[in-house]
Design an enzyme around this catalytic site. Structure first.
Site, PDB file in Angstrom:
ATOM      1  CE  LYS A  23      -8.586   2.378   2.773  1.00 39.51           C
ATOM      2  NZ  LYS A  23      -8.770   3.758   2.431  1.00 39.51           N
ATOM      3  CG  ASP A  46     -11.505   4.110   5.104  1.00 43.72           C
ATOM      4  OD1 ASP A  46     -10.950   5.047   5.700  1.00 43.72           O
ATOM      5  OD2 ASP A  46     -11.315   3.867   3.905  1.00 43.72           O
ATOM      6  CB  SER A  95      -8.024   5.836   6.598  1.00 34.30           C
ATOM      7  OG  SER A  95      -8.290   5.713   5.237  1.00 34.30           O
ATOM      8  NE  ARG A 118      -9.121  11.282   7.357  1.00 28.09           N
ATOM      9  CZ  ARG A 118      -8.270  10.406   6.805  1.00 28.09           C
ATOM     10  NH1 ARG A 118      -8.682   9.202   6.444  1.00 28.09           N
ATOM     11  NH2 ARG A 118      -7.027  10.714   6.623  1.00 28.09           N
ATOM     12  CG  HIS A 171      -1.864   1.205   1.178  1.00 30.56           C
ATOM     13  ND1 HIS A 171      -3.029   1.182   0.438  1.00 30.56           N
ATOM     14  CD2 HIS A 171      -1.791   2.434   1.726  1.00 30.56           C
ATOM     15  CE1 HIS A 171      -3.629   2.360   0.547  1.00 30.56           C
ATOM     16  NE2 HIS A 171      -2.900   3.128   1.318  1.00 30.56           N
TER      17      HIS A 171
HETATM   18  N1  URA Z   1      -5.051   6.594   1.734  1.00 35.09           N
HETATM   19  C1  URA Z   1      -6.041   6.082   2.492  1.00 35.09           C
HETATM   20  O1  URA Z   1      -6.609   5.053   2.186  1.00 35.09           O
HETATM   21  N2  URA Z   1      -6.421   6.749   3.591  1.00 35.09           N
HETATM   22  C2  URA Z   1      -5.842   7.891   3.978  1.00 35.09           C
HETATM   23  O2  URA Z   1      -6.220   8.427   5.000  1.00 35.09           O
HETATM   24  C3  URA Z   1      -4.808   8.426   3.183  1.00 35.09           C
HETATM   25  C4  URA Z   1      -4.411   7.750   2.053  1.00 35.09           C
END
Ligand code: URA
Length: 434
Positions: A187, A161, A183, A168, A82
């Protein structure tokens, strides 16, 4: 419990209990707590911060707001990567086929463009027919058959999220360490992986502007992953200029396909190789990162990774001929170079501004419901440390609609700082946290 008391507590800089965090996340996901109260709480968290214990509780509450996949049926270690988001960052499109080609399953759930940063799903949309909206059943079946699947967040995965993220984005509370960690990890921990490689971007095109901030975010995410029994490694990598040369969806797809053929900009290829090598270690395919690098080179040189990409495209209903014929990708009708106004060395590039220029051409969303033009974007000609002469190109704009082109050109010119002093290119990989 009342939401207002929890907001007040955080406003005054106090630590929230797990029960209070549970109350907010459950209530908000169920639609029982209003956006305006959660907005206020997010801003209080942004300003007051959270302890690691609070951030861990928040992540777990968000994770268990939805389905947590169990992919142990695959009978192997499963890894994902990620990135915290940047400009020109298309490594997922190379890494996923490479790692899967080495026999390590990659269940990859990706995002869309956000603010000035790009998104893997939008890039994949440039392949005719490619479906990123697989159901969870299709996701599992594709993983079992191909060893990799590239999809978007489904409604079952971390629904808290999805709602919080949208909020956000419009309340200026994205670049906040505990909120980002919760966040991202809510995931990723739902994906059914056993190991995760994090690419934490640092610099003027990243959400984390300094190495210290990026390191703190990385350490928190590693702690969250380990707390949930997952292996995790984080690389702090440079985002003080776009990664590679291509910025924009179809253009980035071409750069990724080229990388699968072993061609392309050094920084992009190096990062793909390092991230893949770390994933191969976490996936148990190799014993050391060095062996991982060698495996990467072999999978590229033999065309095995490219063939895996063909398999992925076919499995997800895309047109695989695109790999050999880039004209099947959306192509912008017009090009215009942005020329340097003076000679000198590129000292710095405002990377977020480059992302915004690409958005002005139509490559990103100016509003949540904006439609992206997949064909447009930029090719970066001059990078930090490069010598440029007056009237030579800094970047080439690819566009269809001329409306905002002058504005985009002005943003690009402004983004480049050109001076007399020699400047070294930024160090790409700043730190590896294990
Ligand atoms: N990517 C995400 O999934 N969440 C964030 O808060 C920032 C980048």
């Amino acid at each position: 419990m009342r939401a207002v008391d929890i907001i007040e507590k955080k406003r005054d800089g106090k630590q929230l209990t797990r029960d209070e965090i549970h109350f907010i996340i459950r209530g908000y996901t169920a639609g029982e707590i209003a956006d305006y109260q959660v907005s206020a709480l997010l801003m209080a968290i942004f300003l007051r911060g959270m302890t690691d214990a609070e951030a861990i509780a928040l992540t777990e509450e968000m994770l268990y707001s939805g389905e947590v996949l169990d992919l142990s049926e695959l009978g192997r270690l499963r890894v994902d990567k990620h990135s915290t988001g940047g400009v020109g960052d298309k490594t997922s499109l190379v890494i996923a086929p490479v790692v899967a080609a080495a026999g390590v399953p990659v269940p990859m759930i990706s995002g869309r463009a956000l603010a000035h940063s790009g998104g893997t799903l939008d890039k994949l949309d440039s392949i005719q027919g490619f479906r990123t909206n697989l159901s969870l059943a299709e996701f599992r079946a594709t993983l079992a058959r191909v060893g990799v699947a590239l999809i978007g967040q489904t409604k079952e995965i971390a629904p808290a999220d999805r709602k919080l993220y949208a909020l956000r984005d419009v309340t200026a509370t994205v670049p906040c360490r505990p909120l980002m960690a919760a966040s991202i990890m809510s995931k990723k921990m739902a994906e059914g992986i056993t190991g995760l490689v994090l690419d934490v971007k640092v610099g003027n095109g990243a959400f984390m502007k300094t190495e210290a901030e990026a390191r703190q975010l990385a350490e928190l995410m590693i702690q969250i992953a380990r707390g949930l029994g997952k292996d995790c490694v984080a690389l702090l990598t440079d985002m003080n200029q776009p990664l590679g040369r291509a910025v924009g969806n179809a253009l980035e797809m071409i750069e990724a396909f080229d990388a699968l053929r072993g061609q392309g900009p050094d920084d992009f290829i190096t990062l793909c190789r390092e991230l893949s090598a770390e994933m191969l270690v976490l996936g148990g395919a190799v014993a050391t990162v060095d062996e991982g690098r060698a495996r990467y080179d072999e999978l590229i040189a033999t065309g095995t990774a490219l063939e895996k990409m063909r398999e992925i495209i076919t499995a997800q209903s895309g047109d695989p001929r695109v790999l050999d014929d880039y004209s099947l990708l959306p192509t912008a009708r017009r090009e215009r170079a942005v020329l340097a106004r003076r000679s000198g060395t590129v000292q710095a590039i405002d990377t977020a501004a480059i992302g915004r220029a690409s958005m002005l051409l139509g490559a990103g969303r100016l509003r949540l419901d904006s439609k992206i033009d997949l064909s447009v974007g930029l090719t970066i000609s001059a990078r930090i440390g490069d010598r440029v002469e007056e009237s030579t190109p800094l970047a080439v704009m690819h566009f269809n609609d001329a409306v905002l082109v002058d504005e985009a050109a002005a943003v690009i010119l402004q983004a480049y700082q050109i001076g007399a002093e020699a400047t070294a290119p930024p160090v790409l990989i700043k730190e590896v946290l294990r």
